[in-house]
Write a protein that holds these residues in place. Structure first.
Motif, short mmCIF file in Angstrom:
data_model
loop_
_atom_site.label_atom_id
_atom_site.label_comp_id
_atom_site.label_asym_id
_atom_site.label_seq_id
_atom_site.Cartn_x
_atom_site.Cartn_y
_atom_site.Cartn_z
N SER A 93 0.83 -1.20 0.00
CA SER A 93 0.00 0.00 0.00
C SER A 93 0.86 1.25 0.00
O SER A 93 0.61 2.21 -0.74
CB SER A 93 -0.94 -0.01 1.20
N THR A 94 1.90 1.26 0.82
CA THR A 94 2.81 2.41 0.88
C THR A 94 3.53 2.60 -0.45
O THR A 94 3.67 3.73 -0.95
CB THR A 94 3.85 2.20 1.99
N ASN B 285 0.97 4.06 -2.96
CA ASN B 285 0.63 5.45 -2.66
C ASN B 285 1.77 6.40 -2.96
O ASN B 285 1.56 7.57 -3.28
CB ASN B 285 0.19 5.58 -1.20
N ARG C 206 1.26 7.08 -6.59
CA ARG C 206 -0.12 7.31 -7.00
C ARG C 206 -0.26 8.40 -8.08
O ARG C 206 -1.16 8.31 -8.92
CB ARG C 206 -0.98 7.67 -5.79
N GLU D 260 -7.86 0.20 -3.01
CA GLU D 260 -8.30 0.15 -1.62
C GLU D 260 -8.42 -1.30 -1.18
O GLU D 260 -8.45 -2.23 -2.00
CB GLU D 260 -9.66 0.86 -1.46
#
Length: 427
Positions: A195-196, A199, A202, A211
């Motif tokens: 996720s990091t 992002n 992104r 998500e």
């Protein structure tokens, strides 16, 4: 009529013009042919004589040229012999001169060598002494540089030992950290990492949705769902992600294949196009360590990757989907064109059917109208005949009315006759 006299007997013949012309033509043609043959013979003889003369002339010219060439060859041979003799004499003279000059040069060189040997010996002695001094200087520098190298080597060794010690401590820390984590925490650390990582990049995916999958209506869920859209809001691609990690000290080791079936089920239930298993399982398996593993031979559009291939795989699938989207749009345009054509054909067929039906109905109505007109004509004809017959009756009635008079009315009635007479008297 024309007359012809025989040259032998002197008899005179009279012939008509056509016979005369044919005889003249025969004589003229035979003379003409004879004259042509004579001229041909003369021309052949003249041609043969001309050819012979030409051959004789060319032979004479050739013999003349051959004699001239022979003379030239003889002259050239004589010139070559004279030139070779002259050259030979010149070469002998120059060779003898060169030998004499060479002898003189050798003598001069021998004298110079004797002088240079003495000078060279002095120079050699001087150079040897200078080289000995340089060697002593270099040996001193070498000893100094060797000591400096030993000091640097010692410092580098100590620094590398410190770095290795730091790495060992870091490895021990991570091992201890991993050992303290529960199974859930290990899995969550991989999810947080992915996720990091996403992002942080992104801005490259401005219209993307990434998500966690929290929908458990169907009974199961994946870890993350990735959906990317174009500027028109149309979905380009969708990926279901599952992250799997495992503690090194766990006794029951899982395999990547244990999670593929459930991942394919989640992909179908969440209506995703691709499925990706981000895995740290089977850490020693070279199949999964070499790169992106395509397992679509078992489950459609499914891949197994290590975490370092997380972003590259997304970009790869996204670029393929963009190309596919372009082809889909072009295919949709072609399909719409085909639909328009089919609609046009349907409308045209419907128009044909409607026109045919209306034409049939109109034709039926037209035939009925013609039948009604025919019936009306028949009725009018009958009416006409009735009117004609009534006219005849009216004529007869009119005639009867015109023939009607008081006398006829009172002919057989005495009472009426008396009444009419009385009226006349009163008038």
């Amino acid at each position: 009529m024309n007359e012809i006299k025989c040259p032998k007997c002197g008899t005179v013949f009279q012939i008509n013009e056509t016979d005369y012309e044919s005889i003249v033509k025969q004589i003229r043609d035979s003379e003409f042919i004879h004259e042509i043959e004579l001229r041909e013979n003369l021309l052949k003889k003249e041609k043969e004589n001309a050819v012979k003369l030409a051959i004789n002339d060319t032979e004479k010219e050739l013999n003349k040229k051959i004699n001239e060439k022979d003379l030239e060859i003889i002259n050239l041979k004589n010139q070559i012999e004279n030139n070779t003799k002259e050259l030979k004499n010149d070469l002998e003279n120059t060779y003898s001169k060169k030998i004499n000059e060479k002898d003189l040069l050798i003598k001069d060189l021998e004298n110079k060598i004797k002088l240079s040997e003495t000078e060279h010996n002095l120079e050699v002695k001087e150079k040897i002494s200078a080289k000995e001094k340089e060697i002593d200087k270099l040996s001193n520098e070498l000893t100094l540089s060797k000591n400096e190298y030993l000091i640097k080597e010692k410092n580098l060794k100590e620094s590398y030992e410190d770095k290795i010690k730091d790495k060992d401590e870091q490895i021990a820390y991570y091992k201890d950290f991993k050992a303290r984590q529960s199974t859930k925490m290990i899995g969550e650390s991989l999810e947080v990492h992915c996720s990091t990582l996403f992002n942080s990049l992104r801005p490259l995916f401005k219209n993307a949705y990434f998500e966690k999958d929290n929908d458990i209506k169907t009974g199961s869920k994946g870890d993350f769902i990735f959906r990317d859209f174009d500027d028109d809001g149309e979905e380009i691609v969708s990926i279901m992600f599952e992250m799997k990690n495992e503690n090194d000290k766990t006794s029951s080791k899982h395999k990547n294949e244990d999670f593929l079936k459930e991942l394919d089920k989640d992909r179908k239930e969440k209506k995703c196009e691709y499925a990706v298993l981000v895995s740290l399982l089977e850490i020693d398996n070279e199949l999964y360590n070499n790169g992106i593993v395509d397992v679509s031979y078992k489950y459609p559009k499914m891949y197994v990757i290590r975490p370092q291939f997380f972003i590259p795989l997304i970009t790869l699938i996204r670029s393929m989907a963009l190309n596919a989207l372009q082809y889909k749009k072009e295919l949709l345009i072609v399909q719409n064109q085909n639909i328009d054509i089919s609609h046009f054909e349907e409308n045209m067929n419907a128009f044909k059917e409607g026109f045919g039906r209306n034409y049939r109905l109109a034709s039926e109505k037209f035939m009925k109208a013609i039948e009604e007109i025919d019936k009306t004509i028949d009725h009018l004809q009958k009416t006409k005949e009735a009117l004609l017959s009534s006219e005849n009756n009216l004529r007869l009635a009119n005639n009867k009315a015109e023939d009607l008079s008081i006398k006829k009315l009172t002919r057989n009635s005495e009472t009426m006759a008396k009444m009419f007479e009385e009226l006349k008297k009163e008038n």
